[in-house]
Design a protein around this motif. Structure first.
Motif, short mmCIF file in Angstrom:
data_model
loop_
_atom_site.label_atom_id
_atom_site.label_comp_id
_atom_site.label_asym_id
_atom_site.label_seq_id
_atom_site.Cartn_x
_atom_site.Cartn_y
_atom_site.Cartn_z
N ARG A 289 34.00 37.85 1.84
CA ARG A 289 34.32 36.65 1.06
C ARG A 289 35.05 35.62 1.91
N LYS A 290 35.98 36.10 2.72
CA LYS A 290 36.70 35.24 3.66
C LYS A 290 37.12 36.11 4.83
N ALA A 291 36.32 36.12 5.88
CA ALA A 291 36.64 36.92 7.06
C ALA A 291 37.93 36.41 7.69
N LEU A 292 38.60 37.27 8.43
CA LEU A 292 39.79 36.85 9.15
C LEU A 292 39.42 35.74 10.14
N PRO A 293 40.34 34.84 10.44
CA PRO A 293 40.02 33.63 11.21
C PRO A 293 39.26 33.90 12.51
N GLU A 294 38.33 33.03 12.81
CA GLU A 294 37.48 33.19 13.99
C GLU A 294 38.30 33.25 15.28
N ALA A 295 39.39 32.49 15.34
CA ALA A 295 40.21 32.45 16.56
C ALA A 295 40.90 33.78 16.83
N TRP A 296 41.02 34.64 15.82
CA TRP A 296 41.68 35.94 16.00
C TRP A 296 40.69 37.05 16.38
N ARG A 297 39.44 36.83 16.16
CA ARG A 297 38.46 37.90 16.24
C ARG A 297 38.26 38.41 17.67
N GLY A 298 38.24 39.71 17.78
CA GLY A 298 38.04 40.36 19.08
C GLY A 298 39.29 40.43 19.93
N LEU A 299 40.45 39.96 19.42
CA LEU A 299 41.70 39.98 20.18
C LEU A 299 42.54 41.20 19.81
N ARG A 300 43.43 41.57 20.74
CA ARG A 300 44.29 42.74 20.52
C ARG A 300 45.71 42.45 20.99
N ASP A 301 46.62 43.21 20.44
CA ASP A 301 48.00 43.31 20.91
C ASP A 301 48.65 41.94 21.17
N GLU A 302 49.19 41.78 22.39
CA GLU A 302 49.98 40.58 22.68
C GLU A 302 49.14 39.31 22.58
N CYS A 313 51.07 42.41 16.44
CA CYS A 313 49.68 42.60 15.99
C CYS A 313 49.01 43.72 16.78
N VAL A 314 48.01 44.34 16.20
CA VAL A 314 47.28 45.43 16.86
C VAL A 314 45.87 44.99 17.25
N PHE A 315 45.08 44.52 16.30
CA PHE A 315 43.74 44.03 16.64
C PHE A 315 43.15 43.31 15.43
N VAL A 316 42.09 42.54 15.70
CA VAL A 316 41.18 42.03 14.67
C VAL A 316 39.77 42.29 15.17
N SER A 319 34.03 40.89 14.18
CA SER A 319 33.34 40.28 13.04
C SER A 319 34.32 39.69 12.03
N GLY A 320 35.61 40.02 12.17
CA GLY A 320 36.63 39.48 11.28
C GLY A 320 36.75 40.18 9.95
N PHE A 321 36.08 41.35 9.80
CA PHE A 321 36.15 42.01 8.50
C PHE A 321 37.40 42.86 8.35
N ILE A 322 38.07 43.18 9.47
CA ILE A 322 39.25 44.02 9.38
C ILE A 322 40.16 43.75 10.57
N GLY A 323 41.46 43.95 10.35
CA GLY A 323 42.45 43.84 11.41
C GLY A 323 43.57 44.82 11.15
N ALA A 324 44.51 44.88 12.08
CA ALA A 324 45.63 45.81 11.91
C ALA A 324 46.90 45.23 12.50
N HIS A 325 48.03 45.67 11.92
CA HIS A 325 49.35 45.28 12.38
C HIS A 325 50.24 46.51 12.38
N ALA A 326 51.29 46.48 13.18
CA ALA A 326 52.17 47.64 13.30
C ALA A 326 52.95 47.91 12.01
N THR A 327 53.16 46.87 11.19
CA THR A 327 54.02 47.02 10.02
C THR A 327 53.36 46.45 8.76
N LYS A 328 53.86 46.90 7.64
CA LYS A 328 53.40 46.37 6.35
C LYS A 328 53.73 44.88 6.24
N LYS A 329 54.94 44.51 6.62
CA LYS A 329 55.36 43.11 6.54
C LYS A 329 54.47 42.23 7.40
#
Length: 341
Positions: A289-302, A313-316, A319-329
């Motif tokens: 419905r709304k993929a994560l922003p294109e500028a974030w896609r394929g990037l990791r960590d720092e 941040c951990v990764f996106v 395709s922008g369908f999923i990403g991850a972060h170290a914390t809930k916040k």
């Protein structure tokens, strides 16, 4: 089940289940196993025949006899003019499996679950098991193509579905044709079909239904948790939940408007980090419905942290369908910022 049918079945404690002789298919194999789940037919004799006199003696007749008369427990689908479907929302013509499930499904579930027929879960499971299991058997048996408008040759063949596996349990074309052997083969095929079916029922009962309750709660509280989107476009789960199979039906049932439909789902993963997953446009779709922003896609960590402006941040996914972060916040911050971009 109607009163007339219930009385007829209960009056003949052992009963006779009649289906056709000769080559068997997934629909009759499953239909017979489903009927045997009913207490009134659990010890019923199975008769495979095309003899009208023997058919007439059946307590219940499926896939033979050229009659669809629920009042007398006759459930064939081969006769001219038969176009019965599961309900008004379905288009697939029923086979014997679908007919049995339509008329006896909730009673079969009640017997399997050892609950009263008034249990509110039965209606949900009745429809789910038709959609997820029985409808494909109906379609295959009636020769209904999965993609009726596709004119291209498929890239590969799949012959591992239940209908194919049941078909392979018939004798080979060059083996002797023996009715006793066919009955034994049919019993094995029916048991296999039933085992798979009720394994799926148990999965729905012990995993799908509990997940549904959690999704209902998340939808109700999506505007009230700390840091929530005021329009409810972020769902939050405290653990992994099979949400995708519920969210679309529940949005309709709860009359959630398009501008307040969830776009992102937050949940912890097995490593203790937090995921931000974009909600797809449908249960079977890979489009979000709304993929994560294109500028974030394929990037990791720092690198991702620098571009997004959110530390740890951990990764996106590319395709922008999923990403991850170290914390809930942090995951919530990613989802909240993504809504604005």
């Amino acid at each position: 089940m109607s009163v007339a049918k219930r009385l007829k079945l209960e009056s003949d404690a052992n009963g006779i289940i009649v289906t056709h002789s000769g080559t068997f298919h997934a629909d009759d194999a499953l239909a017979v196993n489903l009927l045997q789940k009913l207490p009134s037919l659990s010890k019923a004799e199975i008769v495979r025949t095309r003899d009208p006199a023997k058919i007439a003696q059946g307590t219940i007749v499926v896939d033979v006899g050229a009659e669809y008369v629920p009042e007398t427990n006759r459930y064939d689908h081969h006769q001219r003019g038969f176009n019965e479907t599961f309900d008004a929302d379905h288009k697939t013509k029923l086979s014997s499996a679908g007919l049995v499930w339509k008329h006896f499904g909730q009673d079969i579930l009640a017997a399997h679950m050892n609950v009263d027929t008034s249990d509110e879960r039965l209606a949900l499971l009745h429809k789910k098991m038709y959609d997820d299991f029985v409808e494909a058997i109906d379609a295959i048996d009636n020769g209904i193509a999965l993609y009726p408008n596709c004119k291209e040759e498929p890239n590969y063949k799949s012959r591992t579905d239940l209908s194919s596996r049941v078909g392979y349990m018939n004798p080979r074309w060059n083996q002797p044709f023996d009715e006793d052997d066919l009955l034994a083969r049919f019993r094995r095929a029916s048991a296999m079909a039933g085992t798979e079916f009720f394994d799926r029922v148990d999965d729905a009962l012990y995993a799908w239904l509990p997940a549904r309750d959690l999704v209902v709660d998340a939808l109700k509280t999506r505007k009230s948790f700390e840091g929530a989107d005021p329009h409810g476009r972020i769902l939050l789960f405290d653990g992994a939940v099979g949400w995708k199979g519920h969210i679309f039906d529940l949005e309709k049932a709860m009359n959630i408007t398009d501008d307040e439909r969830p776009l992102y789902v937050l949940y912890p993963d097995e490593a203790g980090k937090w995921r931000v997953q974009a909600v797809p446009v449908s249960n079977e779709s890979f489009e979000s419905r709304k993929a994560l922003p294109e500028a974030w896609r394929g990037l990791r960590d720092e690198q991702l942290s620098n571009v997004s402006g959110i530390p740890e941040c951990v990764f996106v996914h590319q395709s922008g369908f999923i990403g991850a972060h170290a914390t809930k916040k942090g995951a919530l911050a990613l989802a909240t910022k993504a809504l604005q971009l």
